[in-house]
Design an enzyme around this catalytic site. Sequence first.
Site, PDB file in Angstrom:
ATOM      1  N   TYR A 271      57.413  53.603  24.862  1.00 43.75           N
ATOM      2  CA  TYR A 271      56.665  52.725  25.770  1.00 43.75           C
ATOM      3  C   TYR A 271      57.602  51.762  26.493  1.00 43.75           C
ATOM      4  O   TYR A 271      57.516  51.602  27.709  1.00 43.75           O
ATOM      5  CB  TYR A 271      55.620  51.950  24.975  1.00 43.75           C
ATOM      6  CG  TYR A 271      54.884  50.902  25.779  1.00 43.75           C
ATOM      7  CD1 TYR A 271      53.824  51.244  26.606  1.00 43.75           C
ATOM      8  CD2 TYR A 271      55.254  49.556  25.697  1.00 43.75           C
ATOM      9  CE1 TYR A 271      53.150  50.278  27.337  1.00 43.75           C
ATOM     10  CE2 TYR A 271      54.581  48.583  26.423  1.00 43.75           C
ATOM     11  CZ  TYR A 271      53.533  48.949  27.249  1.00 43.75           C
ATOM     12  OH  TYR A 271      52.870  47.993  27.982  1.00 43.75           O
TER      13      TYR A 271
ATOM     14  N   LYS B 291      58.528  51.150  30.671  1.00 45.12           N
ATOM     15  CA  LYS B 291      58.423  49.886  31.395  1.00 45.12           C
ATOM     16  C   LYS B 291      59.782  49.440  31.937  1.00 45.12           C
ATOM     17  O   LYS B 291      59.861  48.851  33.022  1.00 45.12           O
ATOM     18  CB  LYS B 291      57.809  48.813  30.494  1.00 45.12           C
ATOM     19  CG  LYS B 291      56.365  49.114  30.089  1.00 45.12           C
ATOM     20  CD  LYS B 291      55.446  49.286  31.297  1.00 45.12           C
ATOM     21  CE  LYS B 291      53.994  49.476  30.899  1.00 45.12           C
ATOM     22  NZ  LYS B 291      53.088  49.550  32.072  1.00 45.12           N
TER      23      LYS B 291
END
Length: 254
Positions: free
Chosen positions: A152, A156
């Site tokens: 994750y 980002k």
Amino acid sequence: MDQLLNKVIFITGGASGIGLACAEAYIREGATVFIMDVNERALYKALDHFGGSHEGIPGDVSKPADVKAAFDAIKQYYGRLDAIHNNAAIAHPSKPVDETEEDEWDALMSINLKSLFWTTKYGIDLLKASKGCILNTSSMAGDIGQSLHAAYTATKGGINALTKSMALDYAQYGIRVNAVSPAGVWTPLLKQWAAEQPDPGSIEKYLNDIHALGYCPEGDVVADAAVFLLSDAARFVTGCIMPVSGGAELGYRR
């Protein structure tokens, strides 16, 4: 309140969480929104709540045919577009790299990061015509990292780098590209992440404590920043990864 008066804004993942808060804020500021969301029930519930000329389409941002269908619908309904807000994301799994399965890795990359490739491919001509904006929902985790959340955070961090490069590439067309970067925000995604932690019961206090301002907010704080970045008040702001983090990244608090 008319910071976004008469603008047409396309937002992915706009039927819940930060996306829904942003869509509601855009409408309050005079915009028309077009939502794409994989959750068809939530999508139509949101559109029913909005009423008016706001539209949407169910779809998966990782599938190019779905993204193209969204832009075809936008052209049909409105004939123009002023902004793309790339907000759709998943957060699962909460694991280090070696425990992450390949299909989990690929899903995170496809939904969180590669989706920006597809929305730009199919939407850039509309933005060139309007000298519009692109806004990406990033995360403070992409800048400072986060334990047990490797894939994750990689997506980002990729969004942050991509935002800056796109800002340079599209400035010649008058297109601004920015990102909002929250720390913790109470959304369905964060609640899912919290439930996956070793001690879920301690997470609320943890999330309050990591923010220097002392609490974990709702999505409205991100929405207010997003309105600014899409408005003419931010007309000379591009390539910005704007923290909306309550100071979570500052100092030696923890």
